[in-house]
Design an enzyme around this catalytic site. Structure first.
Site, mmCIF file in Angstrom:
data_model
loop_
_atom_site.group_PDB
_atom_site.id
_atom_site.type_symbol
_atom_site.label_atom_id
_atom_site.label_comp_id
_atom_site.label_asym_id
_atom_site.label_seq_id
_atom_site.Cartn_x
_atom_site.Cartn_y
_atom_site.Cartn_z
ATOM 1 N N CYS A 1 21.640 108.831 47.548
ATOM 2 C CA CYS A 1 20.340 108.284 47.198
ATOM 3 C C CYS A 1 19.763 109.177 46.099
ATOM 4 O O CYS A 1 19.374 110.317 46.362
ATOM 5 C CB CYS A 1 19.479 108.313 48.458
ATOM 6 N N CYS B 1 23.777 118.669 40.845
ATOM 7 C CA CYS B 1 24.793 118.720 39.792
ATOM 8 C C CYS B 1 25.593 120.015 39.942
ATOM 9 O O CYS B 1 25.020 121.092 40.062
ATOM 10 C CB CYS B 1 24.098 118.678 38.428
HETATM 11 FE FE FE Z 1 23.539 119.118 35.329
#
Ligand code: FE
Length: 130
Positions: free
Chosen positions: A119, A96
């Site tokens: 994935c 992220c």
């Molecule tokens: Fe995050």
């Protein structure tokens, strides 16, 4: 984009043990066990740690791998990648971009038009139905 930085202790307070091990310690959920592997509903997949929007059901496909697979992230700001040499392999790790949560890996055996396969561990994600 403002980045999120928390200590392991702070992450442990808001995550389950499995979520913590996968997202903060680069673990992997067992194949075919994740709650979103077979999910075909329309919506967005957000980061379990910080809520950042990561992937769309529009780009999800069944790779047969046992993990939710996407051929594209939601947009260029969603994720970041990094070379990963762990487990005697050279892979590309995906995390992220906002909170650094480990999400999974990207491989070059995906479908057209990108030929990429993101994935991703189900436990790294929180699905938001459209
Ligand atoms: Fe995050």
């Amino acid at each position: 984009m403002e980045k999120i930085n928390k200590t392991d202790e702070e992450w442990r307070e808001i995550l389950s043990e499995e979520e913590f091990l996968v997202t903060r310690k680069k673990g992997t959920e067992r194949a075919f066990t994740g709650k979103y592997y077979k999910n075909e509903e329309n919506g967005l997949y957000n980061c379990i740690c910080c809520g950042h929007e990561l992937f769309s059901s529009e780009h999800k496909y069944d790779s047969g791998s046992g993990w939710p697979s996407f051929y594209l992230p939601l947009n260029q700001e969603s994720i970041e990648t990094e070379t990963d040499f762990s487990h005697f392999m050279k892979r590309t790790e995906v995390h992220c971009s906002k909170c650094n949560a480990h999400l999974g890996h990207v491989f070059d055996d995906g479908p057209e038009p990108t030929r990429l396969r993101y994935c991703i561990n189900s436990v790294s994600l929180k699905f938001q139905k459209k």
